[in-house]
Design a protein around this motif. Structure first.
Motif: not given
Length: 318
Positions: A207-217
């Motif tokens: 989930t950290a990888k998703w947060r690092q995307l910097g997108t709303k989703s």
């Protein structure tokens, strides 16, 4: 690979939210509609959750309302444990904008029947909640059991204990009668149960990888999945991560080689003793060609990275 028409029948909690994103992200899937079910929350809430998540992900996929309660009751109450696992709103208590799209006027059961006639063998239905909607569609138009290409469902447990009783898994337990009607129909079914889903885990490293995307989703999906991971830890379900039950069903619907299956004529126990147990029917072992393939092992080393690749790519762009 040719795209398959898919209907997701979701009781949109956290793992359903992940399954929905996967259904959008995989290029082999043409998601033609989402049917809402009760289960992880009330029907009104799960339908709204699906709409909000679709809009978050930049999609305009129609959402239809299914049935509000099981085929053997006249109402539905959300279980406290469902709130603890999925949050009071079903999606980890994250806050999303009010949806701009409306729920479709057509009933979800009628949409399933119409799609079966329109797409036939090209149609895959993936129920990740109770089987109430699909059973109702079968009762209304029995012919669809010979039309639909495949039903890959998340539910049941054959080789491991259940998660609401020693023998019962939650989705089947919500409406064992409906589940038995589906399992004993002529539908070609793949059962993706706790046998395999409990082996596919996500952790906060993913989930950290998703947060690092910097997108709303990316942020929203990291938040709702972390809620789920924390619930798994705090409730002692699994201290190593959260099981991605529903996404595995979506993955198997497209690529059956993710799992090893056992072909069995299956039934669901509807009597009080062993209620909602999914088990082979010994009376049919030698008399019928089994219509159910039960997943008993999973290539998690291939599935989890594939799931992550699809989701991260989608979440990077919304």
């Amino acid at each position: 690979m040719a795209t398959k028409k898919m209907i997701l029948d979701l009781d949109t909690g956290v793992d359903d939210a992940l399954a929905l994103a996967y259904g959008i992200a995989d290029p082999a899937i043409d998601l033609i509609g989402v049917v809402a079910s009760y289960g992880n929350n009330l029907l009104e809430q799960t339908a709204k959750n699906s709409l909000q998540l679709l809009e978050l992900l930049g999609q305009n996929v129609p959402v239809f309302k299914g049935l509000e309660h099981s085929s053997t009751s006249d109402h539905f109450n959300v279980m406290q444990v469902s709130k603890e696992i999925h949050g009071n709103n079903g999606i980890g208590d994250i806050s999303l904008p009010e949806p701009t799209h409306k729920i479709q006027a057509q009933a979800g059961v009628d949409f399933i029947i119409e799609a079966a006639h329109q797409y036939g063998k090209d149609l895959i239905i993936v129920p990740t909640g109770p089987l109430t909607n699909l059973a109702a569609a079968l009762r209304k138009d029995p012919q669809i059991s010979h039309l639909i290409g495949n039903v890959t469902l998340m539910g049941g447990a054959l080789t491991v204990e259940g998660n609401v009783s020693d023998v019962a898994e939650a989705n089947i337990n919500q409406d064992a009668k409906a589940a038995n009607e589906v399992f004993t129909s002529s539908l070609p079914i793949t059962m993706v149960g706790l046998d395999v889903t409990l082996r596919t885990l996500l952790t906060k490293k993913e989930t950290a990888k998703w947060r690092q995307l910097g997108t709303k989703s990316g942020t929203a999906y990291a938040d709702l999945t972390n809620f789920y991971i924390d619930a798994y830890y705090n409730l002692g379900i699994d201290k190593h991560g959260c099981a991605i039950h529903d996404p595995l069903a979506v993955g198997v619907a497209i690529d059956p080689t993710f799992v090893t299956t056992l072909a069995l004529p299956m039934k669901v126990i509807t009597e009080e003793h062993n209620y909602a147990r999914t088990i082979g029917d010994k009376m049919k072992l030698n008399t019928s060609h089994p219509n159910v393939n039960v997943a008993i092992n999973v290539d998690k080393e291939r599935f989890v990275p594939s799931f992550m690749e699809h989701l991260t790519s989608l979440l990077a762009n919304h």
